[in-house]
Scaffold this active site. Structure first.
Site, PDB file in Angstrom:
ATOM      1  N   PRO A 100       0.827  -1.208   0.000  1.00 12.78           N
ATOM      2  CA  PRO A 100       0.000   0.000   0.000  1.00 12.78           C
ATOM      3  C   PRO A 100       0.858   1.254   0.000  1.00 12.78           C
ATOM      4  O   PRO A 100       1.795   1.378   0.800  1.00 12.78           O
ATOM      5  CB  PRO A 100      -0.798  -0.128   1.300  1.00 12.78           C
ATOM      6  CG  PRO A 100      -0.893  -1.593   1.530  1.00 12.78           C
ATOM      7  CD  PRO A 100       0.420  -2.154   1.049  1.00 12.78           C
ATOM      8  N   CYS A 101       0.537   2.166  -0.912  1.00 13.96           N
ATOM      9  CA  CYS A 101       1.367   3.358  -1.078  1.00 13.96           C
ATOM     10  C   CYS A 101       0.730   4.604  -0.491  1.00 13.96           C
ATOM     11  O   CYS A 101       1.355   5.666  -0.462  1.00 13.96           O
ATOM     12  CB  CYS A 101       1.671   3.596  -2.559  1.00 13.96           C
ATOM     13  SG  CYS A 101       0.204   3.958  -3.554  1.00 13.96           S
ATOM     14  N   GLN A 102      -0.526   4.516  -0.003  1.00  7.27           N
ATOM     15  CA  GLN A 102      -1.193   5.720   0.465  1.00  7.27           C
ATOM     16  C   GLN A 102      -0.443   6.396   1.606  1.00  7.27           C
ATOM     17  O   GLN A 102      -0.442   7.613   1.740  1.00  7.27           O
ATOM     18  CB  GLN A 102      -2.634   5.400   0.912  1.00  7.27           C
ATOM     19  CG  GLN A 102      -3.562   5.029  -0.228  1.00  7.27           C
ATOM     20  CD  GLN A 102      -3.491   3.544  -0.581  1.00  7.27           C
ATOM     21  OE1 GLN A 102      -2.622   2.821  -0.086  1.00  7.27           O
ATOM     22  NE2 GLN A 102      -4.394   3.099  -1.429  1.00  7.27           N
ATOM     23  N   HIS A 157       2.658   6.690   1.933  1.00  5.90           N
ATOM     24  CA  HIS A 157       3.844   7.393   1.439  1.00  5.90           C
ATOM     25  C   HIS A 157       3.494   8.537   0.509  1.00  5.90           C
ATOM     26  O   HIS A 157       4.328   9.402   0.232  1.00  5.90           O
ATOM     27  CB  HIS A 157       4.746   6.421   0.662  1.00  5.90           C
ATOM     28  CG  HIS A 157       5.116   5.196   1.429  1.00  5.90           C
ATOM     29  ND1 HIS A 157       5.893   5.228   2.551  1.00  5.90           N
ATOM     30  CD2 HIS A 157       4.805   3.888   1.217  1.00  5.90           C
ATOM     31  CE1 HIS A 157       6.065   3.987   3.000  1.00  5.90           C
ATOM     32  NE2 HIS A 157       5.408   3.167   2.216  1.00  5.90           N
ATOM     33  N   SER A 158       2.277   8.530  -0.022  1.00  3.17           N
ATOM     34  CA  SER A 158       1.913   9.461  -1.086  1.00  3.17           C
ATOM     35  C   SER A 158       1.986  10.904  -0.627  1.00  3.17           C
ATOM     36  O   SER A 158       1.600  11.258   0.499  1.00  3.17           O
ATOM     37  CB  SER A 158       0.503   9.163  -1.588  1.00  3.17           C
ATOM     38  OG  SER A 158       0.077  10.153  -2.500  1.00  3.17           O
TER      39      SER A 158
END
Length: 438
Positions: free
Chosen positions: A170-172, A174-175
């Site tokens: 999941p990248c949220q 880091h976004s």
């Protein structure tokens, strides 16, 4: 031939040849050379564009080389965008990609993945719940306190049966669009499940993708993962890949961690530079879908509020692509850093990053350039590199919801990015070879 500065022993090149009614492509990365072809009855003179169009149209790729099988495990698999690009790299270089397992807590995404990739094992669960491990320290000082162990019976079947672990944690968290928990989001730690699975299964290759901002995580998940893999005998390279620089009509970029046990992967930025091409515009990808009939599956109507309908009309009535502050919501009228929202796409430029909000005018520049609507799921899927034959409705008796389509398509990794990552890890300073080439 292009000599790569970051890895002087590794070369990369691509060339095309049109003959006998087929477009032939030769790709070389390090010690691996792939020769493949597509049938081509209607060449345009744009070789790479014709090649990717053949891919999108689902034409059959031919490659006489049979170098063996690459057995894949995909963690946080989503609908399969990363695997799509990786498997294309395998096919062009002479390998057969076999999907051993797909794991995601989104059961619908797992079903989409398995339907399109012929996956043997579908696991709908939290990746973290399937493996037991503990890490001490961060960054270069990190180490596993004991050997990671898979604790799920189905997932345990993957031990010694996986060649590559693909993962898009999941990248949220880091976004840069996440202004609340960025850099400290606990989801960021899920990144560490990837080296744990790679070591537990004995995989010889690892491909992890995420947003470029992942390197700024306060838990140092990238540096920690690198140290954990290197302590287990892997060689790790890090770098970014840019879809538009590879000739794709979207400006998306991703950060990759690549690892191999037997040798060094090629530097992905150097391979991307060697294979770079002129940009293709939005219209190259979706022109033929301009007036596609609504089918309730991939061509669906997005709902608009009266205000958003008025904003869309304003752009067309005034021949503009950007909405002025006076036409925006009150919270934007004193200025905003999100200038592209409520924006109309340009025909002659690549699309911006496709996100889960592509059917909502206020979530980005997603209004169609010639029609008073946002992108359809079919158009967004094209821009993400999904072939027209890709099935987002894995259950014949049930049509996937618009919200699901938005999430699956918007969160996916564009095919060319998985493709260049695949070339980089399969090539390297020595061509990857399966333990059993049969």
């Amino acid at each position: 031939m292009t000599q790569l500065e970051d890895a002087p022993t590794i070369t990369a090149a691509s060339s095309f040849d049109l003959r006998d009614g087929r477009l032939h492509r030769t790709v070389e990365v390090g010690g691996l050379i792939g020769r493949s072809s597509y049938p081509m009855a209607d060449p345009t003179g744009d070789d790479l564009g014709d090649w990717w169009r053949a891919f999108l149209q689902g034409r059959t790729l031919s490659n006489e080389a049979r170098l063996g099988t690459v057995r894949g495990l995909d963690l946080f698999c989503g609908p399969g965008g990363l695997a799509l690009g990786f498997s294309q790299a395998c096919a062009e270089m002479g390998f057969d990609f076999v999907s051993e397992a797909a794991i995601d807590d989104d059961a619908g995404a797992v079903d989409v993945y398995a339907t399109n990739h012929g996956t043997k094992r579908r696991i709908s669960a939290s990746v973290r719940s399937l493996i037991d491990f503990q890490v001490r320290g961060m960054g270069e000082k990190a180490k596993f306190l004991y050997d990671p162990e898979i604790v799920d019976d189905v997932a345990a079947e993957l031990v010694d049966n996986v060649d590559v672990v693909l993962a898009g944690p999941p990248c949220q968290g880091h976004s840069n669009l996440n202004n609340h928990t960025r850099r400290t989001d606990r989801r960021n730690e899920l990144y560490l499940t990837v080296p744990a699975f790679a070591i537990a299964t004995g995989a010889s290759m690892v491909v992890i993708e995420n947003v470029p901002a992942v390197v700024h995580d306060r838990q140092q998940v990238v540096a920690t993962t690198k140290a954990l893999l290197e302590s287990a005998g892997y060689t790790v390279t890090l770098g970014r890949a840019f879809a538009d620089r590879l000739g794709w009509p979207q400006t998306r970029q991703r950060f990759f961690l690549l690892a191999r046990r037997d040798s060094a992967p090629a530097e992905i930025e150097a391979v991307g530079e060697a294979l770079q091409s002129e940009q293709r515009d939005l219209w190259w990808a979706i022109e033929d879908l301009e007036d596609e009939a609504i089918d309730g599956r991939l061509v669906v109507e997005a709902g608009y509020s009266d205000e958003n309908r008025r904003r869309i009309d304003w752009l067309f009535d005034n021949g503009e692509h950007n909405l002025p502050p006076s036409e925006r919501p009150e919270c934007h009228q004193e200025g905003t850093t999100y200038n592209a929202v409520y924006g109309r796409l340009y025909q002659d430029k690549p699309a911006p990053t496709i996100t889960t909000g592509f059917m909502t005018p206020g979530r980005g520049r997603y209004i169609h350039p010639t029609r008073r609507r946002t992108l359809t799921p079919h158009e967004a899927a094209r821009l993400q590199g999904f072939p027209d034959s890709y099935d987002f409705h894995p259950h014949p008796e049930k049509v996937s919801a618009k919200s699901q389509l938005g999430k699956w398509i918007g969160d996916a990794v564009p095919m060319p990015l998985g493709y260049v990552a695949g070339l980089s890890v399969l090539g390297g300073d020595a061509a990857w070879k399966p333990a059993d080439p049969s």
